[in-house]
Design a protein around this motif. Sequence first.
Motif, mmCIF file in Angstrom:
data_model
loop_
_atom_site.group_PDB
_atom_site.id
_atom_site.type_symbol
_atom_site.label_atom_id
_atom_site.label_comp_id
_atom_site.label_asym_id
_atom_site.label_seq_id
_atom_site.Cartn_x
_atom_site.Cartn_y
_atom_site.Cartn_z
ATOM 1 N N ARG A 10 -26.028 62.960 -7.920
ATOM 2 C CA ARG A 10 -24.649 63.166 -8.351
ATOM 3 C C ARG A 10 -24.428 62.733 -9.790
ATOM 4 N N ASP A 11 -25.003 61.617 -10.166
ATOM 5 C CA ASP A 11 -24.895 61.194 -11.563
ATOM 6 C C ASP A 11 -26.247 60.669 -12.044
ATOM 7 N N ILE A 12 -26.401 60.591 -13.331
ATOM 8 C CA ILE A 12 -27.687 60.290 -13.961
ATOM 9 C C ILE A 12 -28.208 58.888 -13.629
ATOM 10 N N GLU A 13 -27.348 57.905 -13.409
ATOM 11 C CA GLU A 13 -27.802 56.552 -13.110
ATOM 12 C C GLU A 13 -28.580 56.501 -11.798
ATOM 13 N N ARG A 14 -28.266 57.385 -10.891
ATOM 14 C CA ARG A 14 -28.943 57.391 -9.606
ATOM 15 C C ARG A 14 -30.315 58.067 -9.669
ATOM 16 N N LEU A 15 -30.619 58.770 -10.729
ATOM 17 C CA LEU A 15 -31.913 59.425 -10.864
ATOM 18 C C LEU A 15 -33.026 58.450 -11.227
ATOM 19 N N GLU A 16 -32.715 57.343 -11.849
ATOM 20 C CA GLU A 16 -33.725 56.409 -12.345
ATOM 21 C C GLU A 16 -34.701 55.930 -11.264
ATOM 22 N N PRO A 17 -34.258 55.523 -10.075
ATOM 23 C CA PRO A 17 -35.238 55.098 -9.060
ATOM 24 C C PRO A 17 -36.207 56.216 -8.676
ATOM 25 N N PHE A 18 -35.749 57.475 -8.676
ATOM 26 C CA PHE A 18 -36.625 58.577 -8.314
ATOM 27 C C PHE A 18 -37.670 58.829 -9.395
ATOM 28 N N ARG A 19 -37.313 58.605 -10.648
ATOM 29 C CA ARG A 19 -38.300 58.727 -11.731
ATOM 30 C C ARG A 19 -39.381 57.674 -11.575
ATOM 31 N N GLU A 20 -38.989 56.466 -11.195
ATOM 32 C CA GLU A 20 -39.971 55.407 -10.996
ATOM 33 C C GLU A 20 -40.904 55.726 -9.831
ATOM 34 N N ILE A 21 -40.363 56.276 -8.767
ATOM 35 C CA ILE A 21 -41.187 56.659 -7.620
ATOM 36 C C ILE A 21 -42.147 57.772 -8.012
ATOM 37 N N ASP A 22 -41.669 58.749 -8.787
ATOM 38 C CA ASP A 22 -42.520 59.836 -9.248
ATOM 39 C C ASP A 22 -43.649 59.307 -10.127
ATOM 40 N N THR A 23 -43.335 58.376 -11.021
ATOM 41 C CA THR A 23 -44.353 57.775 -11.882
ATOM 42 C C THR A 23 -45.381 57.027 -11.044
ATOM 43 N N LEU A 24 -44.930 56.270 -10.074
ATOM 44 C CA LEU A 24 -45.827 55.528 -9.194
ATOM 45 C C LEU A 24 -46.741 56.484 -8.426
#
Length: 155
Positions: A10-24
């Motif tokens: 819904r908003d950009i702040e909530r995307l950050e954890p998913f980027r970290e999971i993708d990187t991991l």
Amino acid sequence: MALIRWEPFRDIERLEPFREIDTLQRQMNRLFERLMPTDGAERMGFAFIPAAEIEEKEDAIHLKLEVPGLESKDITVEATPDAIVISGERKSETTTEEGGVTRSEFRYGRFQREIPLPCQIQNEKVQAEYKNGILRLTLPKAESERQKVVKVNVG
């Protein structure tokens, strides 16, 4: 307890954890690619490294190798008093399909595995049997190994 609809994007702040999971996930994939024993074998030109099982008995060493999809003529076994070298080649079966896509996860090509032995063997008396994708080797121990008595000091 109220049910709340979850909208992760819904908003950009909530995307950050998913980027970290993708990187991991990408880092873990790279780690597993480096640790896979067949990865190095492929870079050296080998298709795979067959799994082995070794059992030492009083008079012989019994060695089993998993090499499915081969005929006995495609396997070479060389025995020295100290080691066994098994090599061979799994040939590709080329099939052509019109209008379709073929995906294969089979590994084709040559392989080689050298297995050092825990004791000396009579390499001229090695026996081999290949059945149902399993290569069984009987490696008779050298006479000096069978008669070997070791004195153990106590205290």
